[in-house]
Write a protein that holds these residues in place. Structure first.
Motif, short mmCIF file in Angstrom:
data_model
loop_
_atom_site.label_atom_id
_atom_site.label_comp_id
_atom_site.label_asym_id
_atom_site.label_seq_id
_atom_site.Cartn_x
_atom_site.Cartn_y
_atom_site.Cartn_z
N ILE A 1 0.85 -1.19 0.00
CA ILE A 1 0.00 0.00 0.00
C ILE A 1 0.89 1.24 0.00
N ARG A 2 1.91 1.23 0.85
CA ARG A 2 2.79 2.39 0.95
C ARG A 2 3.68 2.56 -0.28
N LEU A 3 3.92 1.48 -0.99
CA LEU A 3 4.67 1.55 -2.24
C LEU A 3 3.76 1.83 -3.44
N ASN A 4 2.47 2.07 -3.15
CA ASN A 4 1.50 2.34 -4.20
C ASN A 4 1.44 1.20 -5.21
N GLN A 5 1.33 -0.02 -4.70
CA GLN A 5 1.23 -1.21 -5.53
C GLN A 5 -0.03 -1.98 -5.13
N PRO A 6 -1.21 -1.42 -5.40
CA PRO A 6 -2.45 -2.04 -4.92
C PRO A 6 -2.72 -3.41 -5.53
N ASP A 7 -2.27 -3.64 -6.76
CA ASP A 7 -2.55 -4.94 -7.40
C ASP A 7 -1.92 -6.08 -6.62
N LYS A 8 -0.75 -5.85 -6.04
CA LYS A 8 -0.10 -6.90 -5.24
C LYS A 8 -0.90 -7.19 -3.98
N VAL A 9 -1.48 -6.13 -3.41
CA VAL A 9 -2.31 -6.31 -2.21
C VAL A 9 -3.55 -7.11 -2.55
N LEU A 10 -4.17 -6.79 -3.67
CA LEU A 10 -5.39 -7.50 -4.08
C LEU A 10 -5.09 -8.97 -4.36
N GLU A 11 -3.95 -9.23 -4.97
CA GLU A 11 -3.56 -10.62 -5.25
C GLU A 11 -3.32 -11.38 -3.96
N LEU A 12 -2.69 -10.72 -3.01
CA LEU A 12 -2.37 -11.37 -1.75
C LEU A 12 -3.61 -11.63 -0.90
N LEU A 13 -4.51 -10.66 -0.86
CA LEU A 13 -5.65 -10.74 0.07
C LEU A 13 -6.94 -11.23 -0.58
N GLY A 14 -6.92 -11.42 -1.89
CA GLY A 14 -8.14 -11.76 -2.61
C GLY A 14 -8.90 -12.94 -2.04
N GLU A 15 -8.19 -14.02 -1.71
CA GLU A 15 -8.85 -15.20 -1.16
C GLU A 15 -9.18 -15.01 0.31
N LYS A 16 -8.26 -14.39 1.04
CA LYS A 16 -8.46 -14.22 2.47
C LYS A 16 -9.68 -13.36 2.79
N VAL A 17 -9.95 -12.37 1.92
CA VAL A 17 -10.96 -11.39 2.25
C VAL A 17 -12.38 -11.93 2.09
N LYS A 18 -12.55 -13.01 1.34
CA LYS A 18 -13.89 -13.49 1.01
C LYS A 18 -14.72 -13.83 2.25
N ASN A 19 -14.12 -14.52 3.19
CA ASN A 19 -14.86 -14.90 4.40
C ASN A 19 -14.21 -14.33 5.66
N SER A 20 -13.47 -13.24 5.48
CA SER A 20 -12.71 -12.70 6.60
C SER A 20 -13.59 -11.87 7.53
N ASP A 21 -13.28 -11.95 8.81
CA ASP A 21 -13.87 -11.04 9.77
C ASP A 21 -12.77 -10.24 10.46
N ASN A 22 -11.62 -10.13 9.79
CA ASN A 22 -10.50 -9.35 10.29
C ASN A 22 -10.59 -7.95 9.69
N PRO A 23 -10.88 -6.93 10.50
CA PRO A 23 -11.07 -5.58 9.94
C PRO A 23 -9.82 -5.02 9.29
N GLN A 24 -8.64 -5.45 9.75
CA GLN A 24 -7.40 -4.94 9.15
C GLN A 24 -7.24 -5.48 7.73
N ILE A 25 -7.48 -6.77 7.56
CA ILE A 25 -7.40 -7.36 6.22
C ILE A 25 -8.44 -6.72 5.30
N LEU A 26 -9.66 -6.57 5.79
CA LEU A 26 -10.72 -5.96 4.99
C LEU A 26 -10.39 -4.51 4.65
N GLY A 27 -9.85 -3.80 5.62
CA GLY A 27 -9.52 -2.40 5.40
C GLY A 27 -8.43 -2.21 4.36
N LEU A 28 -7.37 -3.01 4.45
CA LEU A 28 -6.28 -2.91 3.47
C LEU A 28 -6.75 -3.32 2.08
N PHE A 29 -7.56 -4.37 2.03
CA PHE A 29 -8.11 -4.79 0.74
C PHE A 29 -8.98 -3.67 0.17
N GLY A 30 -9.80 -3.05 1.02
CA GLY A 30 -10.68 -1.98 0.56
C GLY A 30 -9.90 -0.81 0.00
#
Length: 255
Positions: free
Chosen positions: A38-67
């Motif tokens: 996020i700080r390196l302005n590389q959102p696609d890498k974040v989306l690739e990393l969190l894409g599966e985790k975010v589907k059923n996540s109840d972790n607000p930090q993961i959801l927030g970074l993905f958002g």
């Protein structure tokens, strides 16, 4: 994790790429890698990393970074949904509120942005970042009376918080109340003598009041705390020019 903690995000990214398996990595490592990108302005890498985790996540930090990453990548509906869910899970997380409010402002929905910030202020009124965001939102909405009320609330309730006092001092200065601003800024510096914003703003107010020597002292302290701040040098030169010592200021800076 040492490189990340020290703010060396480029090196941290390379470390994580070589050692992180998204399927098995613990959440704290995943979050660190996501925040690095996020700080390196590389959102696609974040989306690739969190894409599966975010589907059923109840972790607000993961959801927030993905958002935030989804919004940066122009996947707006996904980003809004993730941030909204994160806020429902952790309404006290003011940075999520600020991120969602920024999104709404960018989408020309200032009323929704204001609603988010007001709710956030109710949950965490002591957060200076949220205070600043709400104050700015009131001003953008031309609701100056609400902004005045908020500034006074902050001044009275959080009068031992240097950042909050600096915010109030800045607002008072913006409204032309220099004496009140100086009082707030002096109070802020009594709690945090190295507060660059308070030092710089006090210097500017003192300079306008023709208190050149006192202003010079504040600009010198500003430069000591943050040598890369151009405004500090400009203020120093102006204050010393007022004392007929402009060349000395230039010599001090270039020495």
């Amino acid at each position: 994790m040492i490189k990340y903690n020290k703010g060396d995000f480029q090196t941290a990214e390379q470390y994580f790429i070589g050692s992180l398996d998204p399927e098995t990595a613990p959440d704290n490592a995943t979050l660190a890698f996501a925040l690095t990108n996020i700080r390196l302005n590389q959102p696609d890498k974040v989306l690739e990393l969190l894409g599966e985790k975010v589907k059923n996540s109840d972790n607000p930090q993961i959801l927030g970074l993905f958002g935030m990453a989804a919004i940066s990548a122009n996947r707006l509906s996904e980003g809004e949904a993730a941030l909204t869910k994160a806020i429902k899970l952790a309404p006290e997380q003011s940075r999520l509120r600020i991120a969602l409010a920024k999104f709404y402002n960018d989408q020309s929905k200032p009323e929704e942005a204001l609603s988010q910030l007001k709710q956030g202020y109710q949950s965490t009124p002591s957060d200076p970042y949220l205070q600043k965001a709400l104050l700015g939102q009131y001003l953008s909405a031309q609701q100056k009376s609400n902004a005045d009320t908020l500034a006074e609330q902050i001044r009275t309730k959080y009068n031992t918080n240097a950042e909050s006092l600096t915010l109030v001092g800045s607002y008072q200065y913006f409204n032309g109340n220099n004496d009140q601003a100086l009082t707030s800024l002096k109070q802020a510096l009594s709690f945090e003598p190295s507060n660059v914003q308070a030092l710089q703003l006090m210097g500017a107010i003192l300079l306008r009041s023709n208190e050149a020597k006192t202003a010079e002292n504040h600009f010198r302290k500003t430069i000591t705390e943050l040598p890369g701040l151009t405004l500090g040098y400009k203020g120093l030169i102006s204050s010393m020019e007022m004392q007929q010592a402009g060349q000395q200021a230039i010599d001090d800076i270039t020495r």
